[in-house]
Design a protein around this motif. Sequence first.
Motif, short mmCIF file in Angstrom:
data_model
loop_
_atom_site.label_atom_id
_atom_site.label_comp_id
_atom_site.label_asym_id
_atom_site.label_seq_id
_atom_site.Cartn_x
_atom_site.Cartn_y
_atom_site.Cartn_z
N LEU A 69 -7.48 53.52 -24.50
CA LEU A 69 -8.43 53.89 -23.45
C LEU A 69 -8.24 55.34 -23.03
CD1 LEU A 69 -10.62 53.09 -21.40
CD2 LEU A 69 -8.77 52.31 -19.88
N ILE A 70 -6.99 55.76 -22.84
CA ILE A 70 -6.72 57.14 -22.44
C ILE A 70 -7.20 58.12 -23.51
CG2 ILE A 70 -4.88 58.81 -21.97
CD1 ILE A 70 -3.29 56.55 -20.70
N SER A 71 -6.93 57.81 -24.76
CA SER A 71 -7.32 58.70 -25.86
C SER A 71 -8.84 58.78 -25.99
CB SER A 71 -6.71 58.20 -27.18
OG SER A 71 -5.30 58.25 -27.12
N THR A 72 -9.52 57.69 -25.68
CA THR A 72 -10.98 57.69 -25.74
C THR A 72 -11.57 58.51 -24.59
OG1 THR A 72 -10.95 55.49 -26.74
CG2 THR A 72 -13.03 56.24 -25.81
N LEU A 73 -11.04 58.34 -23.40
CA LEU A 73 -11.55 59.07 -22.24
C LEU A 73 -11.29 60.56 -22.33
CD1 LEU A 73 -10.55 56.61 -19.35
CD2 LEU A 73 -12.80 56.93 -20.41
N THR A 74 -10.17 60.93 -22.96
CA THR A 74 -9.85 62.36 -23.10
C THR A 74 -10.52 62.99 -24.32
OG1 THR A 74 -7.85 61.78 -24.33
CG2 THR A 74 -7.63 62.11 -21.95
N GLY A 75 -11.21 62.20 -25.11
CA GLY A 75 -11.92 62.72 -26.26
C GLY A 75 -11.06 62.91 -27.50
N GLU A 76 -9.82 62.45 -27.47
CA GLU A 76 -8.96 62.58 -28.65
C GLU A 76 -9.40 61.65 -29.77
OE1 GLU A 76 -4.55 63.56 -27.70
OE2 GLU A 76 -5.19 62.17 -26.13
N ILE A 77 -10.07 60.56 -29.39
CA ILE A 77 -10.61 59.62 -30.37
C ILE A 77 -12.08 59.39 -30.04
CG2 ILE A 77 -10.50 57.28 -31.28
CD1 ILE A 77 -7.59 57.20 -30.82
N SER A 78 -12.90 59.47 -31.03
CA SER A 78 -14.34 59.24 -30.82
C SER A 78 -14.66 57.77 -31.04
CB SER A 78 -15.15 60.10 -31.78
OG SER A 78 -14.88 59.73 -33.12
N GLN A 79 -15.86 57.38 -30.65
CA GLN A 79 -16.30 56.01 -30.86
C GLN A 79 -16.36 55.67 -32.34
OE1 GLN A 79 -16.82 53.68 -28.61
NE2 GLN A 79 -16.40 55.01 -26.84
N GLN A 80 -16.76 56.66 -33.15
CA GLN A 80 -16.84 56.42 -34.58
C GLN A 80 -15.46 56.18 -35.18
OE1 GLN A 80 -19.65 56.07 -36.44
NE2 GLN A 80 -18.24 55.50 -38.12
N GLN A 81 -14.47 56.94 -34.70
CA GLN A 81 -13.11 56.75 -35.19
C GLN A 81 -12.58 55.35 -34.83
OE1 GLN A 81 -11.46 60.40 -33.39
NE2 GLN A 81 -10.75 60.98 -35.45
N LEU A 82 -12.96 54.88 -33.64
CA LEU A 82 -12.54 53.54 -33.24
C LEU A 82 -13.16 52.48 -34.15
CD1 LEU A 82 -12.56 53.56 -29.33
CD2 LEU A 82 -10.59 53.37 -30.86
N MET A 83 -14.42 52.65 -34.48
CA MET A 83 -15.10 51.70 -35.36
C MET A 83 -14.47 51.73 -36.75
SD MET A 83 -19.06 52.34 -34.19
CE MET A 83 -19.68 51.21 -35.42
N ASP A 84 -14.15 52.92 -37.23
CA ASP A 84 -13.51 53.03 -38.54
C ASP A 84 -12.12 52.39 -38.52
OD1 ASP A 84 -15.74 54.39 -39.40
OD2 ASP A 84 -14.84 56.38 -39.12
N ALA A 85 -11.42 52.53 -37.38
CA ALA A 85 -10.07 51.97 -37.26
C ALA A 85 -10.11 50.45 -37.29
CB ALA A 85 -9.42 52.45 -35.97
N VAL A 86 -11.15 49.87 -36.70
CA VAL A 86 -11.28 48.41 -36.71
C VAL A 86 -11.49 47.90 -38.13
CG1 VAL A 86 -12.71 46.48 -35.96
CG2 VAL A 86 -12.15 48.31 -34.35
N GLU A 87 -12.27 48.63 -38.94
CA GLU A 87 -12.55 48.22 -40.31
C GLU A 87 -11.35 48.44 -41.23
OE1 GLU A 87 -16.01 50.25 -41.62
OE2 GLU A 87 -17.35 49.28 -40.17
N SER A 88 -10.68 49.59 -41.06
CA SER A 88 -9.58 49.92 -41.97
C SER A 88 -8.23 49.42 -41.49
CB SER A 88 -9.51 51.45 -42.16
OG SER A 88 -9.21 52.08 -40.91
N GLY A 89 -8.10 49.21 -40.19
CA GLY A 89 -6.81 48.82 -39.64
C GLY A 89 -5.87 49.99 -39.42
N ILE A 90 -6.35 51.20 -39.64
CA ILE A 90 -5.52 52.40 -39.46
C ILE A 90 -6.00 53.12 -38.20
CG2 ILE A 90 -4.72 54.55 -40.47
CD1 ILE A 90 -5.49 53.43 -43.22
N VAL A 91 -5.19 53.07 -37.15
CA VAL A 91 -5.54 53.67 -35.88
C VAL A 91 -4.95 55.08 -35.81
CG1 VAL A 91 -5.40 53.48 -33.37
CG2 VAL A 91 -5.55 51.42 -34.78
N PRO A 92 -5.76 56.11 -35.54
CA PRO A 92 -5.21 57.46 -35.38
C PRO A 92 -4.13 57.47 -34.29
CG PRO A 92 -7.60 57.53 -35.49
CD PRO A 92 -7.22 56.09 -35.38
N MET A 93 -3.04 58.14 -34.54
CA MET A 93 -1.89 58.09 -33.64
C MET A 93 -1.87 59.32 -32.75
SD MET A 93 0.38 55.83 -33.01
CE MET A 93 0.41 54.86 -34.51
N THR A 94 -2.50 59.19 -31.59
CA THR A 94 -2.41 60.25 -30.58
C THR A 94 -1.12 60.06 -29.78
OG1 THR A 94 -3.53 58.95 -28.87
CG2 THR A 94 -4.93 60.20 -30.40
#
Length: 401
Positions: A69-94
């Motif tokens: 949630l913090i990374s999303t609100l600060t813009g470090e992760i975009s909505q598209q990156q979250l959707m890609d993370a759900v499909e791939s299982g690889i979450v960007p590590m902020t």
Amino acid sequence: MSNHGMTPTPTGSAPLTEQPATGSSRLTYDHALSPIGRGKGWWRGLLFIAFLVVGFFISSMTIGGLGILISTLTGEISQQQLMDAVESGIVPMTPAIFVTNNLALAALLPLAYLGQRMLFGVRPGTISSVTGRFRWAWFRKLALVIVPVFAVYSAGLFLLEPAEVNIDGTAMLMLVFVLLTTPFQAASEEYVARGGFQRAAGSWFASPQLSFIIGTAVSATLFCLAHGAGDWWLIGYYFFFGVIMSVTVKYTGGLESAVLIHAANNVMLFIPSVLTGQLSEGIDRSEGAGGPIMLLPAAFLAIVAAFVIWRAKKEDVETTTAPLVTAKQRKEEAARAAYELYAQQQAQLAQQAAQQPMQTYGDAAGQAYGQAPAQQYGQAPNHGQQQRDSTPPADTNRGRE
């Protein structure tokens, strides 16, 4: 004289932490909960495992989700990156995701203490080692060897696949989080997997061999599933990691060595990943992420574990314990000790009362009933003196008449 005012009240003694036991009755760390958890107490181990599993999911969704949630609100992760993370299982590590993920796992450490205390009723410290505490002196001796060895090992892996080092503000922040929180994350995983899962499953069996085999299988399996790997090489490595840690714990009598190995492994592997920017891309455990290369860290881990076990034997580290005492047993023992102390004090008071001379109320001390008072040597009897005193004096005037 009445003893009522001196009657003592029962007072307890210090509760015992272990029942006296010698020889074959002593238990290894992995088998220590067996006398409490087998037979009619089988539900204790089952609830302990369920308690830790539920705690893991709740902690991951709350504390771990806060980082996303913090990374999303600060813009470090975009909505598209979250959707890609759900499909791939690889979450960007902020930095926020990394630190909250570590804190979510570290939060399970007090749950392991609490679960054992509530469900098995033994002292919380017994989850650390057979001595009932975390043996810091043993931990420090191992650290002087293990930490440098893992540092060299990590540097060697980096040289095999060198990458460009990029040190910026984000990397420095991540590095701080790695050093401050990763040791607690690794320790918590050991307290849950080996201290919780292993001993909970092992408590169902009276046989030490069967207890270790089943406990290790359950612990390694749940440890492997918690990492969510999709590659069979990685799955095998995580399972092997769990087995090696269980063997190390059994033959050192506590979690200290497993905590140290686990923490040193994670910290020393995270540091180059942070400095090269690989960690920020996320931890890839999907199919194809592993390979035969995983045999190298597995072999290195086995060598380190063998060294630790050898060192434990050389240092004569305690590896067994007497049967643990539950809270109910401690209360019963305290009550028994208080009763014995009370009875002993009453017996002493009765003995003192029996040794005191008999005395009649109103008589002089030491004088038997009906006996005349004692007479001092050379003194006339009292009755003669009383007779002379009662004779009237002669009339001197008669001679004059």
